[in-house]
Design an enzyme around this catalytic site. Sequence first.
Site, PDB file in Angstrom:
ATOM      1  N   LYS A 148       0.840  -1.221   0.000  1.00 32.58           N
ATOM      2  CA  LYS A 148       0.000   0.000   0.000  1.00 32.58           C
ATOM      3  C   LYS A 148       0.866   1.259   0.000  1.00 32.58           C
ATOM      4  O   LYS A 148       0.655   2.164  -0.793  1.00 32.58           O
ATOM      5  CB  LYS A 148      -0.892  -0.013   1.253  1.00 32.58           C
ATOM      6  CG  LYS A 148      -1.547   1.321   1.537  1.00 32.58           C
ATOM      7  CD  LYS A 148      -2.441   1.275   2.747  1.00 32.58           C
ATOM      8  CE  LYS A 148      -1.767   1.423   4.086  1.00 32.58           C
ATOM      9  NZ  LYS A 148      -1.465   2.785   4.513  1.00 32.58           N
ATOM     10  N   ASN A 149       1.846   1.297   0.912  1.00 31.05           N
ATOM     11  CA  ASN A 149       2.597   2.541   1.080  1.00 31.05           C
ATOM     12  C   ASN A 149       3.640   2.784  -0.013  1.00 31.05           C
ATOM     13  O   ASN A 149       4.291   3.831  -0.027  1.00 31.05           O
ATOM     14  CB  ASN A 149       3.239   2.584   2.470  1.00 31.05           C
ATOM     15  CG  ASN A 149       2.172   2.758   3.550  1.00 31.05           C
ATOM     16  OD1 ASN A 149       1.018   3.086   3.248  1.00 31.05           O
ATOM     17  ND2 ASN A 149       2.545   2.521   4.801  1.00 31.05           N
TER      18      ASN A 149
ATOM     19  N   ARG B 226      -5.120  10.529   4.419  1.00 36.39           N
ATOM     20  CA  ARG B 226      -4.058  11.509   4.618  1.00 36.39           C
ATOM     21  C   ARG B 226      -3.021  11.496   3.511  1.00 36.39           C
ATOM     22  O   ARG B 226      -2.442  12.522   3.174  1.00 36.39           O
ATOM     23  CB  ARG B 226      -3.313  11.213   5.921  1.00 36.39           C
ATOM     24  CG  ARG B 226      -4.077  11.366   7.173  1.00 36.39           C
ATOM     25  CD  ARG B 226      -3.150  11.110   8.324  1.00 36.39           C
ATOM     26  NE  ARG B 226      -1.934  11.921   8.154  1.00 36.39           N
ATOM     27  CZ  ARG B 226      -1.830  13.175   8.509  1.00 36.39           C
ATOM     28  NH1 ARG B 226      -2.817  13.782   9.096  1.00 36.39           N
ATOM     29  NH2 ARG B 226      -0.715  13.850   8.308  1.00 36.39           N
TER      30      ARG B 226
ATOM     31  N   CYS C 175      -5.003  12.330  13.177  1.00 30.80           N
ATOM     32  CA  CYS C 175      -5.763  11.095  12.989  1.00 30.80           C
ATOM     33  C   CYS C 175      -5.632  10.265  14.258  1.00 30.80           C
ATOM     34  O   CYS C 175      -5.025  10.708  15.234  1.00 30.80           O
ATOM     35  CB  CYS C 175      -5.284  10.331  11.768  1.00 30.80           C
ATOM     36  SG  CYS C 175      -3.701   9.589  11.980  1.00 30.80           S
TER      37      CYS C 175
ATOM     38  N   ARG D  18       0.288  14.320  13.406  1.00 26.03           N
ATOM     39  CA  ARG D  18       0.783  14.171  12.038  1.00 26.03           C
ATOM     40  C   ARG D  18       0.802  15.458  11.212  1.00 26.03           C
ATOM     41  O   ARG D  18       0.075  15.601  10.229  1.00 26.03           O
ATOM     42  CB  ARG D  18      -0.001  13.065  11.330  1.00 26.03           C
ATOM     43  CG  ARG D  18       0.065  11.751  12.087  1.00 26.03           C
ATOM     44  CD  ARG D  18      -0.658  10.651  11.401  1.00 26.03           C
ATOM     45  NE  ARG D  18       0.097  10.088  10.295  1.00 26.03           N
ATOM     46  CZ  ARG D  18      -0.334   9.079   9.544  1.00 26.03           C
ATOM     47  NH1 ARG D  18      -1.502   8.549   9.768  1.00 26.03           N
ATOM     48  NH2 ARG D  18       0.407   8.609   8.569  1.00 26.03           N
TER      49      ARG D  18
ATOM     50  N   ASP E  23       4.530   0.283  12.041  1.00 28.42           N
ATOM     51  CA  ASP E  23       3.338  -0.365  11.476  1.00 28.42           C
ATOM     52  C   ASP E  23       3.204  -1.840  11.885  1.00 28.42           C
ATOM     53  O   ASP E  23       2.204  -2.482  11.560  1.00 28.42           O
ATOM     54  CB  ASP E  23       3.337  -0.246   9.940  1.00 28.42           C
ATOM     55  CG  ASP E  23       3.097   1.182   9.480  1.00 28.42           C
ATOM     56  OD1 ASP E  23       2.655   1.999  10.302  1.00 28.42           O
ATOM     57  OD2 ASP E  23       3.367   1.481   8.303  1.00 28.42           O
TER      58      ASP E  23
ATOM     59  N   ARG F 230      -8.622  -0.786   3.981  1.00 31.75           N
ATOM     60  CA  ARG F 230      -7.680   0.206   3.468  1.00 31.75           C
ATOM     61  C   ARG F 230      -6.293  -0.383   3.274  1.00 31.75           C
ATOM     62  O   ARG F 230      -5.495   0.161   2.513  1.00 31.75           O
ATOM     63  CB  ARG F 230      -7.570   1.375   4.455  1.00 31.75           C
ATOM     64  CG  ARG F 230      -8.902   1.993   4.764  1.00 31.75           C
ATOM     65  CD  ARG F 230      -8.754   3.177   5.633  1.00 31.75           C
ATOM     66  NE  ARG F 230      -7.832   4.126   5.000  1.00 31.75           N
ATOM     67  CZ  ARG F 230      -7.588   5.332   5.467  1.00 31.75           C
ATOM     68  NH1 ARG F 230      -8.164   5.735   6.556  1.00 31.75           N
ATOM     69  NH2 ARG F 230      -6.755   6.129   4.845  1.00 31.75           N
TER      70      ARG F 230
HETATM   71  N1  EPU Z   1       6.165  14.485  11.204  1.00 30.01           N
HETATM   72  C1  EPU Z   1       6.356  15.801  11.508  1.00 30.01           C
HETATM   73  N2  EPU Z   1       6.302  16.719  10.504  1.00 30.01           N
HETATM   74  C2  EPU Z   1       6.053  16.367   9.205  1.00 30.01           C
HETATM   75  C3  EPU Z   1       5.852  15.012   8.911  1.00 30.01           C
HETATM   76  C4  EPU Z   1       5.923  14.086   9.925  1.00 30.01           C
HETATM   77  O1  EPU Z   1       6.583  16.170  12.664  1.00 30.01           O
HETATM   78  O2  EPU Z   1       6.027  17.261   8.342  1.00 30.01           O
HETATM   79  C5  EPU Z   1       6.241  13.470  12.286  1.00 30.01           C
HETATM   80  C6  EPU Z   1       4.923  12.706  12.460  1.00 30.01           C
HETATM   81  O3  EPU Z   1       4.011  13.397  13.261  1.00 30.01           O
HETATM   82  C7  EPU Z   1       5.398  11.403  13.054  1.00 30.01           C
HETATM   83  C8  EPU Z   1       6.770  11.200  12.411  1.00 30.01           C
HETATM   84  O4  EPU Z   1       7.157  12.467  11.896  1.00 30.01           O
HETATM   85  O5  EPU Z   1       5.542  11.551  14.428  1.00 30.01           O
HETATM   86  C9  EPU Z   1       6.811  10.194  11.270  1.00 30.01           C
HETATM   87  O6  EPU Z   1       5.740  10.426  10.381  1.00 30.01           O
HETATM   88  P1  EPU Z   1       5.847  10.179   8.827  1.00 30.01           P
HETATM   89  O7  EPU Z   1       5.666  11.492   8.142  1.00 30.01           O
HETATM   90  O8  EPU Z   1       7.078   9.412   8.516  1.00 30.01           O
HETATM   91  O9  EPU Z   1       4.569   9.313   8.541  1.00 30.01           O
HETATM   92  P2  EPU Z   1       3.731   9.375   7.221  1.00 30.01           P
HETATM   93  O10 EPU Z   1       4.602   9.649   6.083  1.00 30.01           O
HETATM   94  O11 EPU Z   1       2.540  10.236   7.430  1.00 30.01           O
HETATM   95  C10 EPU Z   1       4.013   6.854   6.554  1.00 30.01           C
HETATM   96  C11 EPU Z   1       3.098   5.694   6.327  1.00 30.01           C
HETATM   97  C12 EPU Z   1       2.542   5.241   7.662  1.00 30.01           C
HETATM   98  C13 EPU Z   1       3.709   4.839   8.570  1.00 30.01           C
HETATM   99  C14 EPU Z   1       4.688   6.026   8.704  1.00 30.01           C
HETATM  100  C15 EPU Z   1       5.930   5.688   9.496  1.00 30.01           C
HETATM  101  C16 EPU Z   1       2.282   6.114   4.096  1.00 30.01           C
HETATM  102  C17 EPU Z   1       1.144   6.466   3.216  1.00 30.01           C
HETATM  103  N3  EPU Z   1       2.036   6.095   5.412  1.00 30.01           N
HETATM  104  O12 EPU Z   1       3.207   7.879   7.145  1.00 30.01           O
HETATM  105  O13 EPU Z   1       1.722   4.099   7.427  1.00 30.01           O
HETATM  106  O14 EPU Z   1       3.245   4.479   9.833  1.00 30.01           O
HETATM  107  O15 EPU Z   1       5.089   6.475   7.400  1.00 30.01           O
HETATM  108  O16 EPU Z   1       6.611   4.626   8.921  1.00 30.01           O
HETATM  109  O17 EPU Z   1       3.351   5.822   3.631  1.00 30.01           O
HETATM  110  C18 EPU Z   1       0.027   2.549   7.870  1.00 30.01           C
HETATM  111  O18 EPU Z   1       0.277   2.009   6.795  1.00 30.01           O
HETATM  112  O19 EPU Z   1      -0.753   2.016   8.727  1.00 30.01           O
HETATM  113  C19 EPU Z   1       0.620   3.838   8.193  1.00 30.01           C
HETATM  114  C20 EPU Z   1       0.148   4.634   9.144  1.00 30.01           C
END
Ligand code: EPU
Length: 439
Positions: A22-23, A96, A120, A125, A310, A402
């Site tokens: 998915k990701n 998101r 969320c 996030r 995850d 999802r």
């Molecule tokens: N963060 C910030 N500022 C930003 C972006 C992130 O402070 O601008 C913080 C977040 O709040 C969090 C940390 O950085 O505490 C890591 O978040 P990240 O941005 O890496 O998460 P994401 O990109 O929103 C993706 C996956 C998630 C997975 C995370 C961590 C996708 C679509 N989603 O989310 O997947 O948990 O990376 O590996 O790629 C899932 O599949 O169930 C899922 C939640």
Amino acid sequence: MDKLVIDGGVQLNGTVSISGAKNAALPILVATLLAPGEHELHNVPELVDVSFMLSLLGRVGCPSLVGIGGRPDRVRLDTTRLAFCEAPYDVVRKMRASVLVLGPLLARCGEAHVSLPGGCAIGVRPIDQHLKGLEALGCTFRLEGGYVHGSVERLVGADITLDVPTVTGTENIMMAAVLAEGITTIRNAAAEPEIVDLARFLRSMGARIKGDGTDTLEIDGVPALRPARKPYAIMGDRIEAGTYLLAGAITGGDVTAKGAPVEDMTAVIEALNESGCSVECTVDSIRVSRSGPLSSVAISTQPHPGFPTDMQAQWVALMTQAGGSSVVQENIFENRFMHVAELHRMGANIELAGNTATIHGGAKLTGATVMATDLRASASLILAGLAAEGTTEMLRIYHLDRGYERLVGKLEQLGASVRRVSEETAVAVGVSVATSAVV
Ligand code: EPU
């Protein structure tokens, strides 16, 4: 709304085919916007999030066709014409990851209007790092009416250091940088395997990227990209694979995940080994079996190659059945222990303090009605339900659609007694039971 009914206490045995990740699929679908023309993607998982992303791409003017050649995992997209550069609230609020269109829209049309994703279930996030990186490339942003409005005259390469190694943030910046003038360096970049898959896809369209899979990415911008010459196959889903392997482990069975990205799963494999399971790997499959008791194993979630956040919820479920106490620390998201309260209701003994859960193993789990709060929490409750005595009913299972393709079918294939019941059926059954009782 549907619910999942699991009769626990059945050992899971056999082989399960792992779907596309998915990701990885979500950013790759969006990346097609960067190269006008026709694209064909293979191994795309049939998931609600993928449908959301395809409908978002449709909304900006890029139609797609799912099921090319009778294969549901094959998708053709036409990104020749881009009519709008907006990701509206009604799409972003459902997913998101819609925020991933920001970088590609700015690169392709110099503007983007994307509804701000809210917090969320698992945390606040924010997207400050996405914006910081894109600003360094020359974009300007205005926040108004719940939207982030971005524009750029000319993208110019820059040296960017992220404050946190955000996965989608790195992807967003990377997708804009491939079309920027000059070199972009992203430091403290996320190194997740899905970023490597995106980089591979971007390279197949003519991008120049080095360092993917490390914390420093170097991107040499090109004036234009063109669709890949051959269909691109999305990598296997390491989290889906890990979830089925833990299902084998928690039921004391023998499960092989075929099509798993083995090299990207070292942390989970090591933890399973340590817990007393037997783990055998080939190039593309992992077999986990267990005949003896489970031992407690402490884990601490970290960016890749550390233990993935995850898989944390699923690991907590597994540890409820281990001997001794295990400490699980969540370091990525601030509120990712929603499964703990539901596991308690099934008899688990877990103490929660801040970002640390201490699981006192060996508790006897019993089936209960539980509520899924997010995707991986749902997976955790399924594992507990499989190990529990009696029947577990899981509500709000739309989260599972999802991220887990054909979940019920795959679990049944491994021997689980699991079924999906729609509320209408449940009500109808209730009526007939009541009626027969009266009669
Ligand atoms: N963060 C910030 N500022 C930003 C972006 C992130 O402070 O601008 C913080 C977040 O709040 C969090 C940390 O950085 O505490 C890591 O978040 P990240 O941005 O890496 O998460 P994401 O990109 O929103 C993706 C996956 C998630 C997975 C995370 C961590 C996708 C679509 N989603 O989310 O997947 O948990 O990376 O590996 O790629 C899932 O599949 O169930 C899922 C939640």
